[in-house]
Scaffold this active site. Structure first.
Site, PDB file in Angstrom:
ATOM      1  N   GLU A   1       0.818  -1.213   0.000  1.00 43.69           N
ATOM      2  CA  GLU A   1       0.000   0.000   0.000  1.00 43.69           C
ATOM      3  C   GLU A   1       0.852   1.264   0.000  1.00 43.69           C
ATOM      4  OE1 GLU A   1      -4.149  -0.642   2.220  1.00 43.69           O
ATOM      5  OE2 GLU A   1      -2.441  -1.285   3.420  1.00 43.69           O
TER       6      GLU A   1
ATOM      7  N   CYS B   1       3.021   8.816   1.050  1.00 46.28           N
ATOM      8  CA  CYS B   1       3.403   7.904   2.126  1.00 46.28           C
ATOM      9  C   CYS B   1       3.630   6.535   1.504  1.00 46.28           C
ATOM     10  CB  CYS B   1       2.316   7.847   3.193  1.00 46.28           C
ATOM     11  SG  CYS B   1       2.685   6.688   4.538  1.00 46.28           S
TER      12      CYS B   1
ATOM     13  N   CYS C   1       4.786  -5.912   8.416  1.00 48.63           N
ATOM     14  CA  CYS C   1       5.759  -5.346   9.359  1.00 48.63           C
ATOM     15  C   CYS C   1       6.013  -6.354  10.475  1.00 48.63           C
ATOM     16  CB  CYS C   1       5.244  -4.036   9.943  1.00 48.63           C
ATOM     17  SG  CYS C   1       6.451  -3.192  11.017  1.00 48.63           S
TER      18      CYS C   1
ATOM     19  N   CYS D   1       3.844  -3.314  16.852  1.00 44.45           N
ATOM     20  CA  CYS D   1       3.319  -2.240  17.700  1.00 44.45           C
ATOM     21  C   CYS D   1       1.826  -2.468  17.930  1.00 44.45           C
ATOM     22  CB  CYS D   1       3.561  -0.886  17.044  1.00 44.45           C
ATOM     23  SG  CYS D   1       5.310  -0.499  16.793  1.00 44.45           S
TER      24      CYS D   1
ATOM     25  N   CYS E   1      -1.160  -0.481  15.930  1.00 41.35           N
ATOM     26  CA  CYS E   1      -1.020  -0.355  14.475  1.00 41.35           C
ATOM     27  C   CYS E   1      -1.640  -1.550  13.768  1.00 41.35           C
ATOM     28  CB  CYS E   1       0.466  -0.237  14.127  1.00 41.35           C
ATOM     29  SG  CYS E   1       0.801  -0.084  12.361  1.00 41.35           S
TER      30      CYS E   1
ATOM     31  N   GLY F   1       5.761  -1.448   7.189  1.00 42.71           N
ATOM     32  CA  GLY F   1       7.120  -1.878   7.403  1.00 42.71           C
ATOM     33  C   GLY F   1       7.950  -1.010   8.326  1.00 42.71           C
ATOM     34  N   GLU F   2       9.043  -1.573   8.798  1.00 40.42           N
ATOM     35  CA  GLU F   2      10.079  -0.885   9.571  1.00 40.42           C
ATOM     36  C   GLU F   2      11.243  -0.612   8.620  1.00 40.42           C
ATOM     37  OE1 GLU F   2      12.698   0.853  11.226  1.00 40.42           O
ATOM     38  OE2 GLU F   2      11.175   0.490  12.776  1.00 40.42           O
TER      39      GLU F   2
ATOM     40  N   SER G   1      10.832   6.820   9.010  1.00 41.81           N
ATOM     41  CA  SER G   1      10.374   6.675  10.395  1.00 41.81           C
ATOM     42  C   SER G   1      10.761   5.299  10.920  1.00 41.81           C
ATOM     43  CB  SER G   1       8.852   6.840  10.470  1.00 41.81           C
ATOM     44  OG  SER G   1       8.389   6.592  11.787  1.00 41.81           O
TER      45      SER G   1
ATOM     46  N   SER H   1       9.566   6.928  16.149  1.00 39.75           N
ATOM     47  CA  SER H   1       8.229   6.630  16.658  1.00 39.75           C
ATOM     48  C   SER H   1       8.350   6.356  18.162  1.00 39.75           C
ATOM     49  CB  SER H   1       7.649   5.423  15.914  1.00 39.75           C
ATOM     50  OG  SER H   1       6.306   5.222  16.228  1.00 39.75           O
ATOM     51  N   LEU H   2       7.995   7.331  18.978  1.00 40.65           N
ATOM     52  CA  LEU H   2       8.245   7.294  20.421  1.00 40.65           C
ATOM     53  C   LEU H   2       7.070   6.650  21.182  1.00 40.65           C
ATOM     54  CD1 LEU H   2      10.093   8.090  22.791  1.00 40.65           C
ATOM     55  CD2 LEU H   2       8.984  10.342  22.771  1.00 40.65           C
ATOM     56  N   ASN H   3       5.946   7.351  21.233  1.00 41.65           N
ATOM     57  CA  ASN H   3       4.656   6.790  21.660  1.00 41.65           C
ATOM     58  C   ASN H   3       4.528   6.436  23.134  1.00 41.65           C
ATOM     59  OD1 ASN H   3       3.915   6.797  18.871  1.00 41.65           O
ATOM     60  ND2 ASN H   3       5.085   4.918  18.643  1.00 41.65           N
TER      61      ASN H   3
ATOM     62  N   ASN I   1      -5.584   6.657  15.288  1.00 41.31           N
ATOM     63  CA  ASN I   1      -6.496   6.340  14.207  1.00 41.31           C
ATOM     64  C   ASN I   1      -6.997   4.914  14.431  1.00 41.31           C
ATOM     65  OD1 ASN I   1      -6.026   8.831  12.770  1.00 41.31           O
ATOM     66  ND2 ASN I   1      -4.031   8.000  12.197  1.00 41.31           N
TER      67      ASN I   1
ATOM     68  N   CYS J   1      -2.408   7.148   9.361  1.00 40.46           N
ATOM     69  CA  CYS J   1      -1.235   6.578  10.010  1.00 40.46           C
ATOM     70  C   CYS J   1      -1.628   5.391  10.885  1.00 40.46           C
ATOM     71  CB  CYS J   1      -0.566   7.654  10.857  1.00 40.46           C
ATOM     72  SG  CYS J   1       0.938   7.118  11.660  1.00 40.46           S
TER      73      CYS J   1
END
Length: 346
Positions: A89, A102, A109, A113, A116, A160-161, A192, A215-217, A291, A333
């Protein structure tokens, strides 16, 4: 047949028939990336026998459209087919002054997480440099971005990472940034990561590299381990040390992304801890109110909670609220999971 997209000039030289002069590889390179040729017939500055040879042994390597979903806010989510029948995608987000693409770096991935949707896919495989560049080429062509001369921003924040596919990401970045390639500035490309510390150091050494976003979160180690299992291997304190050691270019800031989850990481105390974590770093923070999606065990915080969190961060560092795009088509996202839609396919 071997695709040509993703190959640099030296790679192309190596696959030309014996006796072809070196400048033919440069002509082919510029035709693929700068002129964006869709077929070998369009590369008219190459001799016909060479074009025929290339067509017999290679493909251009463009991605095939599978589906396109249109949001009410103008965002488009694309499902693009790969040569092995897998799909990936990418998202087009139009804005007044610029357009943002994007793109993905893996099919699925592996990082898992917990907020996600892409994590629910697991990892199917890495993308090649050509498949990463191919997403940019397809989205730009389908949306007329070459003709209107608007600025293009590219964020490697899809599936993906990226740092677990770093060689392909850096090769794709070189092709995107080369003035004789796609000629997109390094300043307009961002990658990212969830925090793959050794690869952050490797990225820092690349002569051509995108901006870095982390990506902290979470505001502490325990919280981040629950959200992002990768933290068990790459601890938050070590990640912050890697960020402090990262060599920023004169025009550059680190970006930290923080997904706000209701009653989990969105309190004023969390905000104050984030300020302490990022103290003395040349950085900015992008806040993202979750999201939502099926299978995600978190909820989106209310606007007042988001505003309070942002206000605390803004006292100490630049902090922006990222407006969700394409929520109605699962394009925002953290939502890229090849979700079906009632919207029209290509």
């Amino acid at each position: 047949m071997q695709p040509l997209l993703g190959l640099e000039a030296g790679d192309l030289q190596a696959l030309l028939p014996p006796g072809e002069p070196p400048f033919r590889a440069r002509q082919l390179y510029e035709a693929l990336y700068h002129q964006r040729a869709a077929s070998f017939d369009q590369i008219s500055n190459l001799p016909l026998p060479l074009r025929n040879h290339l067509a017999a042994h290679h493909s251009i390597g463009h991605l095939a459209p599978v589906s396109r979903f249109q949001s009410t806010d103008g965002t488009r989510r694309y499902l693009l087919g790969l040569a092995d029948s897998k799909s990936v995608e990418a998202v087009f987000m139009p804005e007044d002054a610029r357009d943002t693409l994007c793109i993905s770096t893996q099919v699925g991935c592996p990082v898992d997480c917990k907020f996600c949707l892409t994590a629910l896919m697991g990892l199917e495989r890495n993308l090649t440099a050509g498949e990463i560049v191919g997403q940019v080429l397809y989205l730009a062509q389908d949306n007329g971005l070459w003709s209107d001369r608007k600025r293009i921003n590219i964020v490697m924040m899809g599936q993906g990472e990226p740092l677990l596919n770093l060689d392909a990401v850096l090769k794709a970045t070189r092709l995107l940034c080369d003035p004789k390639g796609l000629d997109i500035s390094q300043r307009r490309i961002t990658v990212s990561t969830s925090g793959i510390i050794p690869r952050i150091a490797e990225l820092a050494q690349a002569p051509v590299r995108p901006r870095l976003a982390i990506s902290l979160n979470a505001s502490n180690e325990e919280q981040r381990r629950e959200l992002m299992p990768i933290t068990r291997k790459y601890h938050l304190s070590d990640l912050m040390e890697a960020c402090r050691a990262y060599p920023l270019r004169p025009w550059e800031k680190l970006t930290f992304e923080y997904v706000l989850l209701r009653d989990f990481n969105d309190t004023d105390q969390d905000a104050r801890r984030v300020v302490r974590l990022l103290a003395n770093l040349n950085c900015k923070v992008n806040l993202i109110a979750l999201n939502p999606g099926p299978g995600i065990p978190f909820e989106t915080p209310g606007p007042d909670r988001v505003a309070s969190f942002q206000a605390i961060l803004r006292r100490s560092l630049p902090c922006f609220l990222r407006r969700p795009r394409g929520l109605d088509i699962y394009a925002a996202c953290g939502q890229l999971k090849r979700m079906d839609s009632t919207l029209v396919s290509l």
